[in-house]
Enzyme design. Structure first.
Site, mmCIF file in Angstrom:
data_model
loop_
_atom_site.group_PDB
_atom_site.id
_atom_site.type_symbol
_atom_site.label_atom_id
_atom_site.label_comp_id
_atom_site.label_asym_id
_atom_site.label_seq_id
_atom_site.Cartn_x
_atom_site.Cartn_y
_atom_site.Cartn_z
ATOM 1 N N ASP A 41 -8.179 5.583 -5.492
ATOM 2 C CA ASP A 41 -7.087 6.513 -5.838
ATOM 3 C C ASP A 41 -7.446 7.988 -5.630
ATOM 4 O OD1 ASP A 41 -7.754 5.742 -9.352
ATOM 5 O OD2 ASP A 41 -8.733 7.209 -8.043
ATOM 6 N N TYR A 85 0.815 -1.223 0.000
ATOM 7 C CA TYR A 85 0.000 0.000 0.000
ATOM 8 C C TYR A 85 0.844 1.267 0.000
ATOM 9 C CZ TYR A 85 -4.259 -2.588 -0.107
ATOM 10 O OH TYR A 85 -5.267 -3.399 -0.546
ATOM 11 N N CYS A 127 -8.616 1.070 18.138
ATOM 12 C CA CYS A 127 -9.721 1.985 18.505
ATOM 13 C C CYS A 127 -10.513 2.461 17.297
ATOM 14 C CB CYS A 127 -9.120 3.179 19.253
ATOM 15 S SG CYS A 127 -8.104 4.223 18.190
ATOM 16 N N HIS A 187 -14.930 0.960 -1.962
ATOM 17 C CA HIS A 187 -13.834 0.122 -1.475
ATOM 18 C C HIS A 187 -12.818 0.895 -0.648
ATOM 19 C CE1 HIS A 187 -14.800 -2.745 -5.047
ATOM 20 N NE2 HIS A 187 -15.642 -2.880 -4.056
ATOM 21 N N GLN A 193 -15.332 2.189 -7.435
ATOM 22 C CA GLN A 193 -14.637 1.066 -6.805
ATOM 23 C C GLN A 193 -13.176 1.450 -6.573
ATOM 24 O OE1 GLN A 193 -15.824 -2.927 -8.792
ATOM 25 N NE2 GLN A 193 -16.168 -1.372 -10.346
ATOM 26 N N LEU A 199 -13.043 -0.400 -22.757
ATOM 27 C CA LEU A 199 -12.182 -0.649 -23.930
ATOM 28 C C LEU A 199 -12.730 -1.811 -24.741
ATOM 29 C CD1 LEU A 199 -8.432 -0.601 -22.843
ATOM 30 C CD2 LEU A 199 -9.690 1.089 -24.204
ATOM 31 N N GLU A 200 -13.324 -2.770 -24.020
ATOM 32 C CA GLU A 200 -13.762 -4.024 -24.666
ATOM 33 C C GLU A 200 -15.000 -4.536 -23.944
ATOM 34 O OE1 GLU A 200 -10.197 -6.192 -23.830
ATOM 35 O OE2 GLU A 200 -10.801 -6.616 -21.771
ATOM 36 N N CYS A 246 -3.845 5.108 20.390
ATOM 37 C CA CYS A 246 -3.751 3.935 21.280
ATOM 38 C C CYS A 246 -2.539 3.056 20.968
ATOM 39 C CB CYS A 246 -5.035 3.103 21.170
ATOM 40 S SG CYS A 246 -5.110 2.144 19.645
#
Ligand code: BV8
Ligand code: ZN
Length: 253
Positions: free
Chosen positions: A104, A66, A130, A119, A101, A220-221, A150
């Site tokens: 970013d 991440y 906490c 998401h 979804q 795209l498809e 905490c």
């Protein structure tokens, strides 16, 4: 009739528009899509980096994954597709909901106001103890970031596989799918549930006999849901969405 012209006709007559975007809308900004990496995501297995079990097993690896994706966000900017959706929101005001979804934050960066992040977001962390929620810029958070309140381990405020979506965000998305008469599916392979299920909710919305929303796919498809959408607009969304806005402003309703 050209698909963009037809899509503009449907939107011109719409009372309420709901949009669901996926990784494809950010592809032209340089954000790697999820599926294109065929189940391997930036060289990692989903099980290891995007599930609660993976985090329990190896929080170091998950935070490395991440932090790497957060760091990459420093170089990306919204693309013309994101800005086109800001224009669409201006046109429909409160009769418009953008559900994404994506994690970013590019829709917000482009100026979209009503963004339901199904998401979660790379810009937020949540304390595993906490539950304290924090918003961060893209500075590195360290290998195993700890809670300032905490001292327990922080996690990305992201919905991993086999985790429930945040209740209030899902509720908003669900209601927006029921309220709309045009539902746009943009840049999503429509394989991840329950997000992908919003299109079915839009199609079956309203009391029996009340016809469902018109579903339009921008991709795209073809995708897993192409045979059940009313119209497909195929091409890069950074090109097709601005063309849609152009078409809409030609003869505003
Ligand atoms: C849940 C956060 C209840 C991570 C993500 C079996 C066992 C257990 C669960 C399941 C199961 N079967 C199904 C499930 C449910 C599971 C699921 O759907 N799995 C799939 C893979 C089958 N879902 C869940 O687990 C959800 N939670 O169901 O809870 C529960 C509880 C316990 C047990 C069971 C159920 C949680 C799902 C959320 C997961 N987190 N993201 C992170 O991002 O770090 S989802 C992840 O996938 C991405 O974030 C993204 O949101 C999504 C990928 O989808 P897309 O956005 O569509 O991206 P993709 O790359 O796939 O497609 C890109 C598209 O764009 C393509 O179509 C491409 O053609 C197009 N494109 C590319 N370039 C362009 C373009 N289009 C236009 N222009 C371009 N330039
Ligand atoms: Zn805490």
């Amino acid at each position: 009739m050209d698909a963009i012209f037809e899509a503009a006709e449907h939107i011109r007559q719409a009372r309420y528009v709901t949009v669901l975007t996926g990784a494809g809308v950010s592809a032209e900004s340089g954000v790697p899509t999820f599926r294109a990496s065929d189940g391997l995501w930036e060289g990692h297995h989903i099980e290891d980096v995007a599930t609660p079990e993976g985090f329990r097993r190896n929080p170091h690896l998950v935070w490395e994954f991440y932090n790497e994706r957060r760091n990459k966000l420093k170089q990306v900017r919204p693309n013309p597709g994101h800005y086109a959706l800001v224009e669409l929101e201006k046109r429909f005001a409160e009769r418009f909901t953008l559900v994404t979804q994506n994690v970013d934050g590019l829709h917000q960066q482009a100026g979209s106001n009503t963004v339901a992040e199904l998401h979660g977001s790379l810009y937020r962390t949540r304390c595993t103890g906490c539950k304290d929620l924090r918003i961060h810029d893209l500075e590195p958070l360290g290998e195993l970031p700890k809670c300032q309140k905490c001292d327990r381990l922080l996690r990305p405020d992201i919905v991993w596989f086999r985790e429930e979506l945040p209740k209030e965000v899902w509720q908003r998305a669900y209601l927006a799918a029921q309220a709309c008469d045009v539902f746009l599916l943009i840049g999503t392979s429509a394989v991840v549930y329950p997000a992908a299920g919003l299109a079915q909710i839009a199609r079956n919305r309203g009391p029996a006999g009340d016809e469902g929303a018109t579903i339009i796919e921008f991709n795209l498809e073809e995708t897993a849901v192409s045979n059940s959408v009313d119209l497909g607009v195929y091409g890069p969304s950074g090109v097709t969405l601005p063309k849609l806005i152009e078409q809409l402003s030609m003869n505003p309703s």
